[in-house]
Design a protein around this motif. Structure first.
Motif, mmCIF file in Angstrom:
data_model
loop_
_atom_site.group_PDB
_atom_site.id
_atom_site.type_symbol
_atom_site.label_atom_id
_atom_site.label_comp_id
_atom_site.label_asym_id
_atom_site.label_seq_id
_atom_site.Cartn_x
_atom_site.Cartn_y
_atom_site.Cartn_z
ATOM 1 N N LYS A 123 0.833 -1.200 0.000
ATOM 2 C CA LYS A 123 0.000 0.000 0.000
ATOM 3 C C LYS A 123 0.875 1.260 0.000
ATOM 4 C CE LYS A 123 -3.720 2.107 2.659
ATOM 5 N NZ LYS A 123 -4.540 1.995 3.867
ATOM 6 N N ALA A 124 1.950 1.244 0.782
ATOM 7 C CA ALA A 124 2.862 2.391 0.849
ATOM 8 C C ALA A 124 3.563 2.605 -0.492
ATOM 9 C CB ALA A 124 3.883 2.177 1.968
ATOM 10 N N VAL A 125 4.029 1.507 -1.095
ATOM 11 C CA VAL A 125 4.734 1.616 -2.376
ATOM 12 C C VAL A 125 3.797 2.155 -3.455
ATOM 13 C CG1 VAL A 125 5.820 0.281 -4.231
ATOM 14 C CG2 VAL A 125 6.467 -0.133 -1.856
ATOM 15 N N ARG A 126 2.575 1.650 -3.517
ATOM 16 C CA ARG A 126 1.620 2.097 -4.541
ATOM 17 C C ARG A 126 1.138 3.529 -4.301
ATOM 18 N NH1 ARG A 126 -0.652 -1.638 -8.078
ATOM 19 N NH2 ARG A 126 -0.107 -3.804 -7.674
ATOM 20 N N SER A 127 1.373 4.066 -3.107
ATOM 21 C CA SER A 127 0.959 5.445 -2.827
ATOM 22 C C SER A 127 1.852 6.468 -3.542
ATOM 23 C CB SER A 127 0.973 5.717 -1.323
ATOM 24 O OG SER A 127 2.307 5.748 -0.830
ATOM 25 N N ILE A 128 2.989 6.018 -4.048
ATOM 26 C CA ILE A 128 3.883 6.917 -4.783
ATOM 27 C C ILE A 128 3.257 7.209 -6.140
ATOM 28 C CG2 ILE A 128 6.163 7.157 -5.852
ATOM 29 C CD1 ILE A 128 7.205 5.219 -3.675
ATOM 30 N N GLU A 129 3.055 8.480 -6.411
ATOM 31 C CA GLU A 129 2.472 8.892 -7.689
ATOM 32 C C GLU A 129 3.436 9.838 -8.394
ATOM 33 O OE1 GLU A 129 -1.386 10.576 -7.158
ATOM 34 O OE2 GLU A 129 -2.220 8.749 -6.291
ATOM 35 N N MET A 130 3.674 9.552 -9.649
ATOM 36 C CA MET A 130 4.528 10.394 -10.489
ATOM 37 C C MET A 130 3.915 10.437 -11.880
ATOM 38 S SD MET A 130 8.224 8.760 -9.413
ATOM 39 C CE MET A 130 9.288 9.971 -10.132
ATOM 40 N N GLU A 131 4.125 11.547 -12.583
ATOM 41 C CA GLU A 131 3.644 11.633 -13.954
ATOM 42 C C GLU A 131 4.448 10.648 -14.805
ATOM 43 O OE1 GLU A 131 3.190 14.805 -17.628
ATOM 44 O OE2 GLU A 131 3.853 15.531 -15.679
ATOM 45 N N GLY A 132 3.746 9.800 -15.555
ATOM 46 C CA GLY A 132 4.402 8.811 -16.399
ATOM 47 C C GLY A 132 4.632 7.479 -15.706
ATOM 48 N N LEU A 133 4.093 7.293 -14.503
ATOM 49 C CA LEU A 133 4.260 6.045 -13.744
ATOM 50 C C LEU A 133 2.901 5.371 -13.596
ATOM 51 C CD1 LEU A 133 5.773 4.090 -11.760
ATOM 52 C CD2 LEU A 133 5.234 5.727 -9.963
ATOM 53 N N VAL A 134 2.844 4.077 -13.974
ATOM 54 C CA VAL A 134 1.610 3.293 -13.827
ATOM 55 C C VAL A 134 1.990 1.994 -13.135
ATOM 56 C CG1 VAL A 134 -0.284 2.140 -15.026
ATOM 57 C CG2 VAL A 134 0.649 4.270 -15.951
ATOM 58 N N TRP A 135 1.359 1.743 -11.979
ATOM 59 C CA TRP A 135 1.617 0.513 -11.232
ATOM 60 C C TRP A 135 0.820 -0.615 -11.854
ATOM 61 C CZ3 TRP A 135 5.566 0.599 -8.044
ATOM 62 C CH2 TRP A 135 5.935 1.796 -7.453
ATOM 63 N N GLY A 136 1.384 -1.812 -11.836
ATOM 64 C CA GLY A 136 0.727 -2.985 -12.411
ATOM 65 C C GLY A 136 0.518 -4.066 -11.361
ATOM 66 N N ALA A 137 0.535 -5.307 -11.817
ATOM 67 C CA ALA A 137 0.289 -6.466 -10.953
ATOM 68 C C ALA A 137 1.444 -6.680 -9.988
ATOM 69 C CB ALA A 137 0.095 -7.708 -11.811
ATOM 70 N N SER A 138 1.123 -7.328 -8.870
ATOM 71 C CA SER A 138 2.166 -7.613 -7.882
ATOM 72 C C SER A 138 1.964 -9.012 -7.317
ATOM 73 C CB SER A 138 2.117 -6.587 -6.752
ATOM 74 O OG SER A 138 0.899 -6.709 -6.035
ATOM 75 N N LYS A 139 3.043 -9.541 -6.738
ATOM 76 C CA LYS A 139 2.957 -10.835 -6.061
ATOM 77 C C LYS A 139 4.052 -10.884 -4.998
ATOM 78 C CE LYS A 139 5.790 -13.342 -9.426
ATOM 79 N NZ LYS A 139 5.849 -14.467 -10.352
ATOM 80 N N LEU A 140 3.869 -11.799 -4.042
ATOM 81 C CA LEU A 140 4.869 -12.002 -3.000
ATOM 82 C C LEU A 140 5.700 -13.227 -3.386
ATOM 83 C CD1 LEU A 140 2.692 -11.351 0.177
ATOM 84 C CD2 LEU A 140 4.287 -9.790 -0.945
ATOM 85 N N VAL A 141 7.018 -13.052 -3.382
ATOM 86 C CA VAL A 141 7.935 -14.112 -3.783
ATOM 87 C C VAL A 141 8.774 -14.505 -2.569
ATOM 88 C CG1 VAL A 141 9.834 -14.718 -5.330
ATOM 89 C CG2 VAL A 141 8.040 -13.164 -6.122
#
Length: 192
Positions: A123-141
């Motif tokens: 949730k913290a990582v996805r809260s970062i917003e920048m112009e030209g940045l789009v978050w996608g799928a994630s998984k725990l490895v």
């Protein structure tokens, strides 16, 4: 012999110097030998004027032609044509789709230990917003010893987003993040 020869013959007042201009002197003496026939040649007596022009026509031409004058009219026309071509080029260039470099990045974020709340970390990582940045799928490895890292896919416009800057922003979440790394990166050229 033609009427134009007669006209030129009459325009020359004296015989040319044979030592300086042998061919012209020979021509002059040849045309002079037919002096009795000059008036009887077919066609207009002004036939040579089409080639050499009359004195009145020469004066008119002198008034019209200014060899060393300014070319303001031509310059203005050339500038107008140049401006039209530049405008047409700019319109064509603007209509053409622009090529944009984008990268698909596999980003890994490692927690401090196995007790770190991975949902909050994501949730913290996805809260970062920048112009030209789009978050996608994630998984725990799984890494080992019960610790899992967050592996998240993102798409960035290379001109707008710096991955170093993104890693610095992720590192600001000190309670959750030990380190981050770019695991994979694929560059794509797309038209906008």
């Amino acid at each position: 012999m033609v009427t134009a020869d007669v006209h030129v013959f009459k325009a020359i007042s004296t015989a040319p110097d044979a030592s300086g201009y042998p061919h012209v002197a020979r021509w002059f003496s040849h045309i002079k030998s037919y002096a009795s026939e000059h008036a009887s040649l077919p066609g207009s007596s002004k036939a040579g004027e089409a080639f050499f022009g009359s004195a009145a026509a020469a004066e008119e031409d002198e008034d019209e032609v200014d060899l060393f004058g300014s070319d303001e009219e031509e310059d203005a026309e050339a500038e107008r044509i140049k401006a039209e071509r530049v405008a047409a080029y700019n319109i064509k260039k603007a209509a053409k789709p622009k090529t944009v470099a984008k990268s698909v990045v596999t980003f890994e974020v490692k927690p401090w230990d196995d007790e770190t709340d991975m949902a909050e970390l994501e949730k913290a990582v996805r809260s970062i917003e920048m112009e030209g940045l789009v978050w996608g799928a994630s998984k725990l490895v799984p890494i080992g010893y019960g610790i899992k890292k967050l592996q998240i896919t993102l798409v960035v416009e290379d001109e707008l987003v710096s991955l170093d800057e993104l890693q610095e922003k992720v590192a600001e979440f000190e309670d959750y993040v030990q380190s981050s790394d770019v695991a994979a990166m694929q560059i794509c050229l797309l038209e906008r």
